[in-house]
Design a protein around this motif. Structure first.
Motif, PDB file in Angstrom:
ATOM      1  N   ASP A 184       0.821  -1.212   0.000  1.00 43.80           N
ATOM      2  CA  ASP A 184       0.000   0.000   0.000  1.00 43.80           C
ATOM      3  C   ASP A 184       0.856   1.265   0.000  1.00 43.80           C
ATOM      4  OD1 ASP A 184      -2.278  -1.543   0.045  1.00 43.80           O
ATOM      5  OD2 ASP A 184      -2.521  -1.427   2.224  1.00 43.80           O
ATOM      6  N   CYS A 185       2.059   1.181   0.551  1.00 46.94           N
ATOM      7  CA  CYS A 185       2.948   2.348   0.558  1.00 46.94           C
ATOM      8  C   CYS A 185       3.253   2.816  -0.864  1.00 46.94           C
ATOM      9  CB  CYS A 185       4.248   2.029   1.291  1.00 46.94           C
ATOM     10  SG  CYS A 185       4.097   1.970   3.090  1.00 46.94           S
ATOM     11  N   PHE A 186       3.430   1.869  -1.766  1.00 51.75           N
ATOM     12  CA  PHE A 186       3.705   2.239  -3.152  1.00 51.75           C
ATOM     13  C   PHE A 186       2.463   2.853  -3.801  1.00 51.75           C
ATOM     14  CE2 PHE A 186       6.897  -0.986  -2.197  1.00 51.75           C
ATOM     15  CZ  PHE A 186       8.041  -0.332  -2.616  1.00 51.75           C
ATOM     16  N   ALA A 187       1.292   2.339  -3.414  1.00 54.52           N
ATOM     17  CA  ALA A 187       0.053   2.950  -3.905  1.00 54.52           C
ATOM     18  C   ALA A 187      -0.065   4.379  -3.397  1.00 54.52           C
ATOM     19  CB  ALA A 187      -1.147   2.122  -3.460  1.00 54.52           C
ATOM     20  N   TYR A 188       0.325   4.597  -2.143  1.00 57.53           N
ATOM     21  CA  TYR A 188       0.284   5.953  -1.588  1.00 57.53           C
ATOM     22  C   TYR A 188       1.224   6.887  -2.348  1.00 57.53           C
ATOM     23  CZ  TYR A 188       1.512   9.906   1.300  1.00 57.53           C
ATOM     24  OH  TYR A 188       1.788  11.180   1.722  1.00 57.53           O
ATOM     25  N   LEU A 189       2.428   6.405  -2.655  1.00 63.04           N
ATOM     26  CA  LEU A 189       3.374   7.249  -3.388  1.00 63.04           C
ATOM     27  C   LEU A 189       2.813   7.638  -4.750  1.00 63.04           C
ATOM     28  CD1 LEU A 189       6.866   5.675  -2.618  1.00 63.04           C
ATOM     29  CD2 LEU A 189       5.819   7.712  -1.613  1.00 63.04           C
ATOM     30  N   TRP A 190       2.142   6.689  -5.407  1.00 65.54           N
ATOM     31  CA  TRP A 190       1.505   7.008  -6.688  1.00 65.54           C
ATOM     32  C   TRP A 190       0.421   8.060  -6.481  1.00 65.54           C
ATOM     33  CZ3 TRP A 190      -3.512   6.760  -8.404  1.00 65.54           C
ATOM     34  CH2 TRP A 190      -3.706   6.913  -9.783  1.00 65.54           C
ATOM     35  N   MET A 191      -0.387   7.875  -5.432  1.00 63.37           N
ATOM     36  CA  MET A 191      -1.455   8.824  -5.137  1.00 63.37           C
ATOM     37  C   MET A 191      -0.888  10.210  -4.832  1.00 63.37           C
ATOM     38  SD  MET A 191      -4.710   9.379  -4.728  1.00 63.37           S
ATOM     39  CE  MET A 191      -5.418   7.732  -4.572  1.00 63.37           C
ATOM     40  N   LYS A 192       0.191  10.243  -4.065  1.00 63.42           N
ATOM     41  CA  LYS A 192       0.801  11.526  -3.710  1.00 63.42           C
ATOM     42  C   LYS A 192       1.283  12.265  -4.952  1.00 63.42           C
ATOM     43  CE  LYS A 192       4.433  13.538  -0.817  1.00 63.42           C
ATOM     44  NZ  LYS A 192       5.527  13.248   0.148  1.00 63.42           N
ATOM     45  N   LYS A 193       1.859  11.519  -5.885  1.00 62.95           N
ATOM     46  CA  LYS A 193       2.368  12.129  -7.109  1.00 62.95           C
ATOM     47  C   LYS A 193       1.235  12.676  -7.967  1.00 62.95           C
ATOM     48  CE  LYS A 193       5.251  11.101 -11.150  1.00 62.95           C
ATOM     49  NZ  LYS A 193       6.054  10.061 -11.847  1.00 62.95           N
ATOM     50  N   LYS A 194       0.100  11.981  -7.974  1.00 59.87           N
ATOM     51  CA  LYS A 194      -1.013  12.353  -8.841  1.00 59.87           C
ATOM     52  C   LYS A 194      -2.040  13.255  -8.157  1.00 59.87           C
ATOM     53  CE  LYS A 194       0.326   9.687 -12.288  1.00 59.87           C
ATOM     54  NZ  LYS A 194       0.722  10.222 -13.610  1.00 59.87           N
ATOM     55  N   TYR A 195      -1.914  13.424  -6.852  1.00 62.64           N
ATOM     56  CA  TYR A 195      -2.954  14.128  -6.096  1.00 62.64           C
ATOM     57  C   TYR A 195      -3.053  15.590  -6.525  1.00 62.64           C
ATOM     58  CZ  TYR A 195      -5.790  15.663  -2.153  1.00 62.64           C
ATOM     59  OH  TYR A 195      -6.795  16.179  -1.380  1.00 62.64           O
ATOM     60  N   ILE A 196      -4.270  16.058  -6.735  1.00 61.74           N
ATOM     61  CA  ILE A 196      -4.515  17.441  -7.134  1.00 61.74           C
ATOM     62  C   ILE A 196      -4.935  18.240  -5.910  1.00 61.74           C
ATOM     63  CG2 ILE A 196      -5.987  18.969  -8.495  1.00 61.74           C
ATOM     64  CD1 ILE A 196      -6.238  16.707 -10.544  1.00 61.74           C
ATOM     65  N   ASN A 197      -4.207  19.289  -5.632  1.00 70.83           N
ATOM     66  CA  ASN A 197      -4.548  20.165  -4.514  1.00 70.83           C
ATOM     67  C   ASN A 197      -4.343  21.607  -4.956  1.00 70.83           C
ATOM     68  OD1 ASN A 197      -5.348  20.857  -1.929  1.00 70.83           O
ATOM     69  ND2 ASN A 197      -3.275  20.754  -1.096  1.00 70.83           N
ATOM     70  N   TYR A 198      -5.276  22.461  -4.632  1.00 75.27           N
ATOM     71  CA  TYR A 198      -5.155  23.860  -5.030  1.00 75.27           C
ATOM     72  C   TYR A 198      -5.893  24.735  -4.031  1.00 75.27           C
ATOM     73  CZ  TYR A 198      -9.969  23.434  -6.648  1.00 75.27           C
ATOM     74  OH  TYR A 198     -11.323  23.228  -6.698  1.00 75.27           O
ATOM     75  N   SER A 199      -5.573  26.006  -4.047  1.00 77.21           N
ATOM     76  CA  SER A 199      -6.311  26.985  -3.253  1.00 77.21           C
ATOM     77  C   SER A 199      -6.606  28.182  -4.141  1.00 77.21           C
ATOM     78  CB  SER A 199      -5.506  27.417  -2.022  1.00 77.21           C
ATOM     79  OG  SER A 199      -4.262  27.958  -2.402  1.00 77.21           O
ATOM     80  N   VAL A 200      -7.782  28.730  -3.999  1.00 77.15           N
ATOM     81  CA  VAL A 200      -8.222  29.859  -4.816  1.00 77.15           C
ATOM     82  C   VAL A 200      -7.808  31.161  -4.138  1.00 77.15           C
ATOM     83  CG1 VAL A 200     -10.216  31.057  -5.789  1.00 77.15           C
ATOM     84  CG2 VAL A 200     -10.147  28.541  -5.746  1.00 77.15           C
ATOM     85  N   ALA A 201      -7.037  31.970  -4.840  1.00 83.34           N
ATOM     86  CA  ALA A 201      -6.580  33.245  -4.286  1.00 83.34           C
ATOM     87  C   ALA A 201      -7.645  34.325  -4.399  1.00 83.34           C
ATOM     88  CB  ALA A 201      -5.305  33.700  -4.996  1.00 83.34           C
ATOM     89  N   LYS A 202      -8.427  34.251  -5.468  1.00 82.09           N
ATOM     90  CA  LYS A 202      -9.422  35.301  -5.681  1.00 82.09           C
ATOM     91  C   LYS A 202     -10.489  34.793  -6.635  1.00 82.09           C
ATOM     92  CE  LYS A 202      -9.662  40.250  -6.814  1.00 82.09           C
ATOM     93  NZ  LYS A 202      -8.875  41.425  -7.278  1.00 82.09           N
ATOM     94  N   ARG A 203     -11.697  35.224  -6.416  1.00 87.36           N
ATOM     95  CA  ARG A 203     -12.792  34.827  -7.300  1.00 87.36           C
ATOM     96  C   ARG A 203     -13.631  36.055  -7.626  1.00 87.36           C
ATOM     97  NH1 ARG A 203     -17.590  30.429  -5.886  1.00 87.36           N
ATOM     98  NH2 ARG A 203     -18.684  30.572  -7.895  1.00 87.36           N
ATOM     99  N   GLY A 204     -13.915  36.234  -8.905  1.00 91.59           N
ATOM    100  CA  GLY A 204     -14.685  37.398  -9.312  1.00 91.59           C
ATOM    101  C   GLY A 204     -16.029  37.037  -9.887  1.00 91.59           C
TER     102      GLY A 204
END
Length: 237
Positions: A217-237
Motif C-alpha cells: 500500500d505504501c507504493f500505492a500511496y506514493l503514486w497517489m501523492k504524485k497524482k494528487y490534485i490540490n489547489y487553493s483559490v486566491a481570488k474569485r470574481g
C-alpha cells in the motif's frame, strides 16, 4: 440541537460484540462534548450482525446503519461512512472496542486546532506477533509518508468532515489517513488513548494484511501523492 459528530462503526461478523457496542456508545453519547450519533457500516456480515444492528437502531434515533451488498473491506466501510456523514466532524472506532469510546473526548479537545486527531494506543494489549508486525509496518509507512505518526492503525480518530470527504480512498488507504490529510495541507495530531484486549469475536487481520499488505500500500500511496490534485483559490470574481 443538531448533531455535530458522527461515529462510524465498521462491522463485519461482530454479533458477539454488538450488545456491548450499543451500551458503551450509548453511555458515551450521554457524556460526549459534541452532539453525537452513530453510523454502523455493515460490511456484508455473514452472521446475525445485521439483525442486531437493526434492533439497536430501532431502540435509539442516535443510531443508524448502512448495509453493503457484499464484503468490501475496512477501507470501503470507512469511505462509505465519510460519504454519508452530514455532521461537521466524523470519527470511527472498531466494533471490537479495543479502544474506548470515552476517549473520543480526548481527541475532540484538540480538533478545533487540527484537521485530524488520531489516537495512539498506549500499553497495547495485543499479542507479541501482532504488536511487532504493527511496529514494523508503522516504521515502513513513516519512511514513505513522513507524517510523523506512530500508530495510524489506531481505530480511534476524529476528522473534520470536509477533509474526510476529499480523501481519495482505495483499499488499504485507511492506514494512510493522516498522510492524506497532510496532502490537503491539513494539520494532524496524535493523542495517547487506552487500549484493551479483544473480549469477543475474532480479529479480521493477520500477518499478511498487517505487514506485507501495508508495504504494498505504501507504493500505492506514493503514486497517489504524485497524482494528487490540490489547489487553493486566491481570488474569485
Amino acid at each position: 440541537m443538531s448533531y455535530e459528530f458522527t461515529i462510524i462503526v465498521p462491522v463485519y461478523n461482530e454479533e458477539e460484540n454488538l450488545e456491548r457496542v450499543e451500551k458503551e456508545l450509548s453511555d458515551y453519547i450521554a457524556k460526549s462534548t459534541k452532539k453525537t450519533k452513530v453510523l454502523f457500516v455493515n460490511d456484508g456480515s455473514k452472521d446475525n450482525s445485521q439483525k442486531l444492528i437493526e434492533l439497536i437502531c430501532q431502540r435509539s434515533p442516535d443510531f443508524s446503519y448502512l448495509l453493503f451488498e457484499e464484503n468490501r473491506g475496512l477501507s470501503a466501510a470507512i469511505k462509505a461512512g465519510f460519504d454519508f456523514a452530514d455532521t461537521e466532524l466524523v470519527g470511527y472506532i472498531d466494533s471490537d472496542l479495543q479502544t474506548a469510546p470515552d476517549d473520543f473526548n480526548l481527541l475532540l479537545e484538540e480538533i478545533e486546532e487540527f484537521d485530524l486527531v488520531t489516537g495512539v494506543r498506549a500499553d497495547r494489549k495485543d499479542s507479541f506477533v501482532k504488536n511487532m508486525s504493527s511496529t514494523i509496518a508503522n516504521s515502513i509507512r513513516r519512511a514513505f509518508t513522513h507524517d510523523g505518526m506512530d500508530d495510524t492503525g489506531c481505530p480511534l480518530k476524529v476528522i473534520k468532515t470536509d477533509y474526510a470527504k476529499r480523501i481519495p480512498m482505495f483499499k488499504g488507504l485507511h492506514r494512510f489517513l493522516p498522510a492524506m490529510i497532510l496532502l490537503q495541507n491539513g494539520k494532524i495530531k496524535q493523542v495517547p488513548v487506552r487500549h484493551f484486549p479483544r473480549m469477543a469475536g475474532t480479529a479480521k487481520f493477520g500477518l499478511w494484511n498487517r505487514l506485507l499488505g501495508p508495504l504494498m500500500d505504501c507504493f500505492a500511496y506514493l503514486w497517489m501523492k504524485k497524482k494528487y490534485i490540490n489547489y487553493s483559490v486566491a481570488k474569485r470574481g
